[in-house]
Design a protein around this motif. Structure first.
Motif, mmCIF file in Angstrom:
data_model
loop_
_atom_site.group_PDB
_atom_site.id
_atom_site.type_symbol
_atom_site.label_atom_id
_atom_site.label_comp_id
_atom_site.label_asym_id
_atom_site.label_seq_id
_atom_site.Cartn_x
_atom_site.Cartn_y
_atom_site.Cartn_z
ATOM 1 N N ARG A 72 4.980 4.431 2.523
ATOM 2 C CA ARG A 72 5.736 5.686 2.564
ATOM 3 C C ARG A 72 5.794 6.236 3.987
ATOM 4 N NH1 ARG A 72 10.020 8.428 1.405
ATOM 5 N NH2 ARG A 72 9.697 10.671 1.060
ATOM 6 N N ALA A 73 4.718 6.126 4.724
ATOM 7 C CA ALA A 73 4.724 6.580 6.117
ATOM 8 C C ALA A 73 5.744 5.795 6.929
ATOM 9 C CB ALA A 73 3.329 6.435 6.723
ATOM 10 N N HIS A 128 -0.571 11.412 12.139
ATOM 11 C CA HIS A 128 -1.043 11.366 10.759
ATOM 12 C C HIS A 128 -2.313 12.196 10.684
ATOM 13 C CE1 HIS A 128 -3.237 9.201 7.354
ATOM 14 N NE2 HIS A 128 -2.212 9.814 6.789
ATOM 15 N N GLU A 176 -5.346 14.038 8.174
ATOM 16 C CA GLU A 176 -6.016 14.025 6.879
ATOM 17 C C GLU A 176 -6.828 15.301 6.695
ATOM 18 O OE1 GLU A 176 -7.168 9.931 5.543
ATOM 19 O OE2 GLU A 176 -7.184 9.571 7.699
ATOM 20 N N HIS A 189 0.861 -1.181 0.000
ATOM 21 C CA HIS A 189 0.000 0.000 0.000
ATOM 22 C C HIS A 189 0.900 1.236 0.000
ATOM 23 C CE1 HIS A 189 -2.948 3.002 1.011
ATOM 24 N NE2 HIS A 189 -3.927 2.091 1.011
ATOM 25 N N LEU A 196 2.303 12.667 2.297
ATOM 26 C CA LEU A 196 2.219 11.293 1.820
ATOM 27 C C LEU A 196 1.591 11.277 0.424
ATOM 28 C CD1 LEU A 196 1.123 9.494 5.111
ATOM 29 C CD2 LEU A 196 3.422 9.708 4.124
ATOM 30 N N PRO A 197 1.626 10.157 -0.288
ATOM 31 C CA PRO A 197 1.127 10.112 -1.663
ATOM 32 C C PRO A 197 -0.322 10.523 -1.833
ATOM 33 C CG PRO A 197 2.510 8.213 -1.246
ATOM 34 C CD PRO A 197 2.336 8.910 0.070
ATOM 35 N N ASP A 198 -1.146 10.390 -0.783
ATOM 36 C CA ASP A 198 -2.543 10.809 -0.886
ATOM 37 C C ASP A 198 -2.755 12.241 -0.390
ATOM 38 O OD1 ASP A 198 -2.098 10.411 1.793
ATOM 39 O OD2 ASP A 198 -3.908 9.225 2.151
ATOM 40 N N ASP A 199 -1.663 12.978 -0.167
ATOM 41 C CA ASP A 199 -1.662 14.367 0.317
ATOM 42 C C ASP A 199 -2.078 14.491 1.776
ATOM 43 O OD1 ASP A 199 -0.636 15.478 -1.981
ATOM 44 O OD2 ASP A 199 -2.608 15.916 -2.847
ATOM 45 N N SER A 200 -2.180 13.379 2.493
ATOM 46 C CA SER A 200 -2.294 13.501 3.943
ATOM 47 C C SER A 200 -0.928 13.895 4.492
ATOM 48 C CB SER A 200 -2.794 12.191 4.564
ATOM 49 O OG SER A 200 -1.901 11.123 4.310
ATOM 50 N N VAL A 244 0.651 4.491 0.462
ATOM 51 C CA VAL A 244 0.574 5.505 1.521
ATOM 52 C C VAL A 244 1.153 4.944 2.822
ATOM 53 C CG1 VAL A 244 -0.958 6.994 2.859
ATOM 54 C CG2 VAL A 244 -1.423 6.585 0.436
#
Length: 420
Positions: A40-41, A100, A102, A35, A360-364, A37
């Motif tokens: 990457r975290a 984290h 969002e 996954h 992160l890749p999802d912009d979170s 995201v």
């Protein structure tokens, strides 16, 4: 010795405590889930977390999450719940300045603005066209407690403040729908919303109309600091009050200095300084305004207005602290305490590490504690905090705007002034 005029003590080199960036050699490759995201975290934590000794337990937590068939990193039907898996593994670090965030939370937007330099290359894409962080809101924070949501913060001068929303109000609905920090106000900027509240336990709900604004986090904090300044009189003596919502805004301390030197508080006989903030950040020498040795002075040009160059407050001070006093605000509180300035309220957060933000890749947004912070004589506030000299509890639900910690601080200042 007079309060606020005791020994002057250096307490930490002047470094930003919330957004320090440290370059470290990368750790060994962590386990991967597939996954993007989540992986990457995990990679960012293993490469940047300040305490390498804690990473073994972190990696084990990652393995457990990957091996769990019910984890969101393995559940094809719930990819949007990957944040839950990230939260789980981050908890194994048991450290502040790790989290984290969002974009359905106010924290996300406020931290993005605080960490804007670290992610500067992405700002225009995230917030076109100028890269200025903003979100739709009313300047109110509500937190869950006992199965309900209660207003914990109302930013001074905000739409919520002007509408009469009070700390302790239970938030029931917005325009008849459940309350959500961002979603409740999306597509409603410049429009009024109806917020249903309960002010006292068992009481009938009340409805207040509030106009939604597009709020810029750091300018909102600077405005809130300025708007919080006010004066009260006790026994014929003037007691000033100001709330330092954060040190992370560029002009946070400048706003305080201006209020003290030539603004609402310039004639105060004593000051109640509220350090119950939202975020820490800023320079760790901020308390020099109250405990520094250098003299106050101003620059006087041949033409035009004088310019404040250095402000020092030499009159009595009492400060208020609680769990909202964190990071740079804890260093501030510590500096006041060791210089004999009374602290009223509750223990500070014990959150004194230096954090950095990563997209992160999802912009979170991922926050990672990249450096430890140790004060003089090997004093560590992480996990310990700063204890008040005068403990005063505060119960949030249905407080109806009452503030026993502030009341106690004003009373303490009254006693100090009465002693002369």
């Amino acid at each position: 010795m007079r309060t606020g005029q005791m020994k002057r003590t250096s307490y930490l080199a002047a470094v930003p405590l919330l957004f320090l960036a440290i370059a470290e050699a990368p750790a060994a490759d962590p386990p991967r889930s597939g996954h993007p995201v989540f992986d990457r975290a995990v990679e960012l934590v293993t490469d940047n977390f300040h305490d390498e000794a804690a990473l073994d337990e972190f990696v084990e937590a990652v393995r457990r999450e990957i091996d769990d068939p019910a984890s969101p990193v393995n559940a094809k039907s719930a990819p949007d719940r990957v944040g839950e898996a990230i939260d789980t593994v981050l908890a194994s670090l048991d450290a502040s300045h790790v989290g984290h965030f969002e974009p359905d939370t106010i924290e996300y937007f406020e931290l993005i603005d605080i960490f804007r330099f670290a992610i500067r290359d992405e700002m225009r894409r995230l917030f076109p066209p100028e890269g200025e962080v903003s979100y739709p809101g009313i300047g109110m924070i509500a937190r869950p407690q006992n199965g309900a949501r209660f207003v914990s913060d109302v930013y001074d001068g905000s739409p919520a403040d002007r509408a009469g929303i009070l700390v302790g109000d239970e938030v029931l609905s917005v325009d008849g729908a459940p309350y959500h920090e961002i979603e409740s106000f999306s597509d409603k900027v410049a429009k009024p919303v109806e917020i249903e509240l309960r002010r006292r336990a068992g009481a009938e709900p009340i409805t207040l109309e509030v106009k939604v604004e597009r709020l810029k986090p750091l300018p909102t904090f600077e405005k809130a600091i300025a708007e919080s300044a006010e004066m009260t009189t006790r026994d014929g003596r003037k007691i000033g009050y100001i709330r330092l919502w954060t040190l992370a805004a560029r002009h946070s301390m400048g706003v305080v200095a201006e209020a003290l030197a030539e603004g609402k508080l310039k004639d105060a006989d004593g000051l109640v300084l509220d350090l119950r903030g939202r975020w820490g950040g800023g320079s760790s020498d901020a308390a020099e305004l109250f405990v520094g040795d250098t003299p106050s002075f101003r620059l006087i040009p041949r033409k035009g207005e004088d310019v404040l160059a250095n402000v020092r407050w030499r009159r009595p001070v009492v400060a208020i602290i609680d769990e909202g006093s964190r990071s740079g605000l804890e260093v501030f509180a510590y500096a006041l305490k060791v210089n004999g300035i009374p602290l009223v309220g509750a223990r500070t957060a014990g959150a004194l590490l230096a954090g950095r933000g990563y997209l992160l890749p999802d912009d979170s947004l991922l926050e990672v504690a990249v450096s430890d912070a140790v004060l003089e004589e090997n004093t560590r506030l992480e996990g310990a905090g700063v204890e008040p000299d005068l403990p005063v509890p505060f119960s949030l639900p249905y407080a109806a705007g009452n503030d026993p910690q502030r009341d106690a601080a004003i009373e303490e200042m009254r006693r100090i002034l009465a002693r002369g």
